[in-house]
Design a protein around this motif. Structure first.
Motif, mmCIF file in Angstrom:
data_model
loop_
_atom_site.group_PDB
_atom_site.id
_atom_site.type_symbol
_atom_site.label_atom_id
_atom_site.label_comp_id
_atom_site.label_asym_id
_atom_site.label_seq_id
_atom_site.Cartn_x
_atom_site.Cartn_y
_atom_site.Cartn_z
ATOM 1 N N HIS A 1 0.860 -1.192 0.000
ATOM 2 C CA HIS A 1 0.000 0.000 0.000
ATOM 3 C C HIS A 1 0.888 1.231 0.000
ATOM 4 O O HIS A 1 1.829 1.340 0.789
ATOM 5 N N ALA B 1 0.426 3.269 3.512
ATOM 6 C CA ALA B 1 0.454 2.629 4.834
ATOM 7 C C ALA B 1 1.514 1.542 4.872
ATOM 8 O O ALA B 1 1.487 0.605 4.065
ATOM 9 N N ARG C 1 1.967 -0.860 6.955
ATOM 10 C CA ARG C 1 1.557 -2.179 7.442
ATOM 11 C C ARG C 1 0.620 -2.904 6.470
ATOM 12 O O ARG C 1 0.264 -4.058 6.705
ATOM 13 N N LEU C 2 0.198 -2.252 5.414
ATOM 14 C CA LEU C 2 -0.847 -2.812 4.561
ATOM 15 C C LEU C 2 -0.337 -3.297 3.211
ATOM 16 O O LEU C 2 0.585 -2.717 2.625
ATOM 17 N N TYR C 3 -0.998 -4.367 2.745
ATOM 18 C CA TYR C 3 -0.848 -4.832 1.367
ATOM 19 C C TYR C 3 -2.176 -4.613 0.643
ATOM 20 O O TYR C 3 -3.254 -4.674 1.260
ATOM 21 N N VAL D 1 -7.649 -5.218 1.074
ATOM 22 C CA VAL D 1 -6.543 -4.591 1.803
ATOM 23 C C VAL D 1 -6.354 -5.363 3.110
ATOM 24 O O VAL D 1 -7.324 -5.600 3.832
ATOM 25 N N ALA D 2 -5.113 -5.759 3.412
ATOM 26 C CA ALA D 2 -4.858 -6.567 4.610
ATOM 27 C C ALA D 2 -3.587 -6.105 5.311
ATOM 28 O O ALA D 2 -2.597 -5.757 4.666
ATOM 29 N N GLY D 3 -3.604 -6.146 6.636
ATOM 30 C CA GLY D 3 -2.454 -5.714 7.446
ATOM 31 C C GLY D 3 -1.446 -6.818 7.647
ATOM 32 O O GLY D 3 -1.049 -7.105 8.789
ATOM 33 N N ARG E 1 1.627 -6.963 6.040
ATOM 34 C CA ARG E 1 2.957 -6.574 5.556
ATOM 35 C C ARG E 1 4.079 -6.826 6.563
ATOM 36 O O ARG E 1 5.174 -7.260 6.166
ATOM 37 N N LEU F 1 -9.578 1.862 3.235
ATOM 38 C CA LEU F 1 -8.423 1.923 4.121
ATOM 39 C C LEU F 1 -7.308 2.698 3.432
ATOM 40 O O LEU F 1 -6.715 2.220 2.457
ATOM 41 N N LYS F 2 -7.079 3.894 3.932
ATOM 42 C CA LYS F 2 -6.027 4.755 3.367
ATOM 43 C C LYS F 2 -6.192 4.924 1.849
ATOM 44 O O LYS F 2 -5.244 4.813 1.079
ATOM 45 N N SER G 1 -11.505 -1.995 0.393
ATOM 46 C CA SER G 1 -11.300 -3.413 0.678
ATOM 47 C C SER G 1 -12.648 -4.118 0.664
ATOM 48 O O SER G 1 -13.584 -3.715 1.360
#
Length: 689
Positions: free
Chosen positions: A552, A555, A557-559, A573-575, A577, A601-602, A606
Motif C-alpha cells: 500500500h 500505509a 503495514r498494509l498490502y 486490503v490486509a495488514g 505486511r 483503508l487509506k 477493501s
C-alpha cells in the motif's frame, strides 16, 4: 447469630450471562429472605481477578490485566444492579484487604505446620522460556479422554489434575510440546485433613448426592495441594518467595476480605463473622467447583483456625430451551442480551424461583414456559387481583378500607408466612412459589365468589369488608414475595400504602388509605424469545487464492491484494505486511470473509477480510486450506442461510474464533473447507481476526 451469605466470585474476564444469574438470583432471594426476617445477615461477593485467563484475555484485548479487571468490575456492578442483586459488598480479590487476609491465613497455616516446600517437575516451554500455568497448556484429559482441556480441570467430566498429567500437551502460545523442568513449589497438607473433612461432610445437611460424591473422593485419598505458581503470573506474591499464590488459594479468601471491606466501612469487626461460633457461613456455588469449596476451602479454614461453612448450596447448570449455552448456537445469552429482548429482570427472578430447588440437577429456561409463568401465574392472578381490588376501592370508597374484616376467610392465611419462609430456608424455592400461587388462587377465588361489584348494589358495608379482606391478604402476599420481586413489591407497597416489614404480616388494614391505583405489571410479549441467530451463521467465509500483491502506497503495514474466490476476484486490503513478504503471499490459499461491509483503508477500498490467527507473542498466520477457490468455509453443526447479508466488523468481533494445533474453532464448532479442516499457517495458535 451473625450470618455471612456468599455467591461464588465472578471471574473478571467476561460479561455476566443467564447461567451466572441463576446463582446470584438464588443467593439474593435467600439473603433478602433472611433480612426480611430481621436476621443479622450480610450478602458479600467479589470479582475473582487473578490467574492466567486474566493474562490471556488482557493480552487479546491489548490492555493490562489491571485495566481488564477494572473494566469488568464496573460492567458487573451495573449488570448486578439491573437484576436487583443486593450485595452488601461487591469487592475485588485484587484489593489490599484481600492481600492482607491471604498473607494472614498463609502465615497462620505455615506456623501451624501445614505448608511445606517440595521440588517438582513442572511444565516448561523452552520456546517461550517460561513455566506454563494451568491455562497456558492444553491437552487430552487423563480421565475421560476429552481433547483440548486446560491444565487444571476438564470441562467435560469436571475432573481436576496437574498440568503434567495431561496427555499430548501443548503450549497454547506457540503450540510446542512442553518439557518437564524442576522447580520448588509450596504445598498445603490437604491430606492431613481427610478425617476432619469426612466428619464435616457427614455431619452436614448437604445435598445427599454431593455428600456421597465427596466422601468417595476422600476415600480414594486426598493429595497435598500445590498452592504456588512460577513467575510470570498475575496475582499476589507469596511472602519471602519469587512465586505467586495459585488463584484458587486466594480467590475463596475473597469471601473473608469482602467481609472485612464491608466491616471497615461500617465500623464492625470482621473477625466476628469469620473467627467465632456466633456466626454462620452460607455459600452458594455451581456444581463445577465442588472440589474446591467442599475440600480445599474448609481445610484451609481449619488449618488457619477460622470458622468453616455452615452450609454450601449447590445448583445445577442452566440450558436455554433445552440446549447448552453456546455462542455458536445462539444460546449464549448475556444479562444485557436478555434486557435488549425486552426481558424484565424481575420476571427472570420470578421465573428462576419457580424452577429452583435444593437439588443440583440441571434445568432449562424455556421461552413458552417463561411466558406462561409470568403472564398466567404472576400477572393474571397476583397482578390482576391487586388491580381489581385497588381500583374498586378507589372508585367506590375513595381508597379507604373498612374497620372490619372477614375473619373466617383471613384465618385461612395464618400459615402462609411460616410455610413460605420455611421453603426458602430449605432452598426449596419452587415449593415456596407453589405456596404463593396456591394462596393467590385462594384469594382470587374469594374475591370472585363474593362478587363485590354485585354485592355493593345490595350491601355496601359487606362489599367494603370483602375489599378490606382482599387488601390485607395482598399486603401479606406482597411482603412475602418481596425477596423475589424487590422492585415490584416496593412499587405495590408504595401504591397501597404499607411497608415491606415482616411484622406487618397478620396485621389488618383497618381504615387504611391507599395512595393510588395503577397497573404494575406488563405482559411478556407473545413473540418474546431467547432464541437468536448465531453470529457464526452470518459469516460467509469462502476459500480464495491470492493472485496479486503490492505494498500500500500510504500505509507501511498494509498490502493491496487481488484474491480469486472462484466466481470473482476480490480487491482486498490486509495488514499482513509486517508478517509476510510478497513472495510468501503469492498463490497462498487463504480464507476470506466475503460478506463484510466494504471499507476504505487509506484510500483503497477493501471488499472482504483475510482471516488470520495472532499468537500472544504477536506472530501471525493466515488461515489456509487445500481446496479450490470459492469453496464454502463453514463451522460444523451451524445452519447457514442460502443467501448472506452484509455484516459489520462488530458482528465478527462478538465471536472468539481460536486457532489450535490443527484446526480452527469457535465455542464447540470446528471450521471446515468442504470436508477438510481449515488450519492456521505456520502453526500459529491464538485468536482469529
Amino acid at each position: 447469630m451473625k450470618k455471612v451469605i456468599t455467591s461464588a466470585l465472578i471471574y473478571a474476564n467476561g460479561p455476566i450471562h443467564l447461567g451466572h444469574l441463576v446463582e446470584y438470583i438464588q443467593t439474593d432471594i435467600y439473603a433478602r429472605s433472611c433480612k426480611l426476617q430481621k436476621e443479622d445477615a450480610i450478602y458479600i461477593c467479589a470479582d475473582d481477578t487473578h490467574g492466567t485467563p486474566i493474562e490471556i484475555k488482557a493480552e487479546k484485548l491489548n490492555i493490562t490485566p489491571l485495566a481488564l479487571i477494572q473494566k469488568f468490575h464496573e460492567e458487573h456492578k451495573k449488570d448486578f444492579d439491573k437484576f436487583y442483586i443486593g450485595f452488601d459488598e461487591f469487592y475485588s480479590t485484587n484489593g489490599e484487604n484481600n492481600r492482607f487476609i491471604v498473607e494472614l491465613i498463609y502465615n497462620e497455616i505455615k506456623k501451624n505446620g501445614y505448608i511445606y516446600e517440595k521440588e517438582i517437575e513442572s511444565t516448561f516451554c523452552s520456546h517461550c522460556n517460561r513455566f506454563l500455568p494451568d491455562r497456558f497448556i492444553k491437552g487430552t484429559c487423563p480421565f475421560c479422554g476429552a481433547v483440548d482441556q486446560y491444565g487444571d480441570t476438564c470441562e467435560k467430566c469436571n475432573a481436576t489434575y496437574k498440568p503434567q498429567d495431561l496427555k499430548d500437551p501443548y503450549c497454547i502460545v506457540c503450540g510446542e510440546k512442553p518439557d518437564l523442568k524442576k522447580t520448588k513449589h509450596h504445598f498445603f497438607k490437604l491430606s492431613a485433613f481427610s478425617d476432619r473433612l469426612s466428619k464435616f461432610i457427614k455431619s452436614s445437611n448437604f445435598q445427599s448426592e454431593i455428600k456421597n460424591y465427596l466422601l468417595n473422593w476422600i476415600k480414594d485419598g486426598l493429595e497435598d495441594w500445590d498452592i504456588s505458581r512460577d513467575s510470570p503470573y498475575f496475582g499476589f506474591k507469596i511472602p519471602d518467595s519469587d512465586q505467586y499464590f495459585y488463584v484458587w488459594f486466594d480467590a475463596p479468601i475473597g469471601y473473608i476480605s469482602s467481609t472485612k471491606e464491608f466491616c471497615d466501612k461500617n465500623n464492625l469487626d470482621w473477625k466476628s463473622y469469620w473467627k467465632t461460633e456466633d456466626s454462620s457461613i452460607y455459600h452458594f456455588i455451581g456444581k463445577d467447583i465442588i472440589y474446591f469449596h467442599f475440600l480445599f476451602w474448609p481445610a484451609v479454614l481449619m488449618a488457619a483456625n477460622f470458622s468453616i461453612p455452615s452450609h454450601i448450596q449447590v445448583h445445577g447448570f442452566l440450558t436455554i430451551n433445552g440446549e447448552k449455552m453456546s455462542k455458536s448456537r445462539g444460546t449464549f445469552i448475556t444479562a444485557n442480551d436478555f434486557i435488549s429482548r425486552n426481558g424484565d429482570p424481575e420476571y427472570l427472578r420470578y421465573y428462576y424461583a419457580t424452577l429452583l430447588n435444593k437439588s443440583s440437577n440441571d434445568f432449562s429456561f424455556n421461552d413458552d414456559d417463561f411466558r406462561t409463568t409470568i403472564n398466567s401465574n404472576l400477572i393474571a392472578k397476583y397482578g390482576n387481583l391487586i388491580n381489581r381490588v385497588a381500583s374498586f376501592l378507589q372508585k367506590n370508597f375513595d381508597g379507604l378500607s373498612a374497620d372490619s374484616i372477614d375473619e373466617e376467610e383471613y384465618v385461612k392465611y395464618s400459615g402462609l408466612k411460616l410455610e413460605f419462609l420455611q421453603q426458602i430456608k430449605d432452598f426449596e424455592y419452587r415449593k415456596a412459589m407453589e405456596i404463593f400461587h396456591r394462596y393467590t388462587d385462594l384469594a382470587n377465588k374469594y374475591f370472585q365468589d363474593k362478587q363485590p361489584w354485585q354485592l355493593i348494589k345490595d350491601d355496601k358495608t359487606e362489599a367494603h369488608i370483602v375489599l378490606t379482606t382482599a387488601l390485607t391478604i395482598i399486603k401479606d402476599l406482597t411482603i412475602l414475595i418481596s425477596p423475589v420481586l424487590p422492585g415490584y413489591s416496593k412499587t405495590i407497597s408504595d401504591q397501597l400504602g404499607f411497608s415491606l416489614d415482616i411484622d406487618n404480616i397478620g396485621k389488618k388494614l383497618f381504615k387504611h388509605k391507599i395512595n393510588e391505583s395503577k397497573i404494575v405489571f406488563s405482559k411478556v410479549d407473545e413473540n418474546f424469545s431467547l432464541k437468536k441467530k448465531s453470529c457464526l451463521s452470518s459469516l460467509n467465509i469462502v476459500t480464495g487464492k491470492i493472485i496479486s500483491v503490492k505494498p500500500h502506497e500510504q500505509a507501511d503495514r498494509l498490502y493491496v491484494l487481488e484474491v480469486d474466490i472462484g466466481n470473482e476476484t476480490r480487491h482486498v486490503v490486509a495488514g499482513l505486511r509486517p508478517f509476510y513478504t510478497v513472495e510468501e503471499l503469492i498463490n497462498k490459499n487463504i480464507c476470506l470473509l466475503a460478506n463484510l461491509k466494504p471499507a476504505t483503508l487509506k484510500g483503497e477500498q477493501s471488499n472482504g477480510m483475510i482471516l488470520a490467527a495472532t499468537s500472544s507473542d504477536k506472530k501471525v498466520g493466515v488461515l489456509t486450506h487445500n481446496k479450490a477457490p470459492g469453496t464454502p468455509v463453514r463451522f460444523e453443526n451451524v445452519e447457514y442461510p442460502e443467501t448472506f447479508e452484509q455484516i459489520t466488523i462488530d458482528v465478527f468481533k462478538e465471536l472468539e474464533i481460536f486457532s489450535a494445533s490443527d484446526y480452527i474453532s469457535c465455542d464447540d464448532c470446528i471450521l471446515f473447507a468442504g470436508n477438510e479442516r481449515v488450519f492456521a499457517d505456520r502453526n500459529i495458535k491464538g485468536i482469529v481476526s
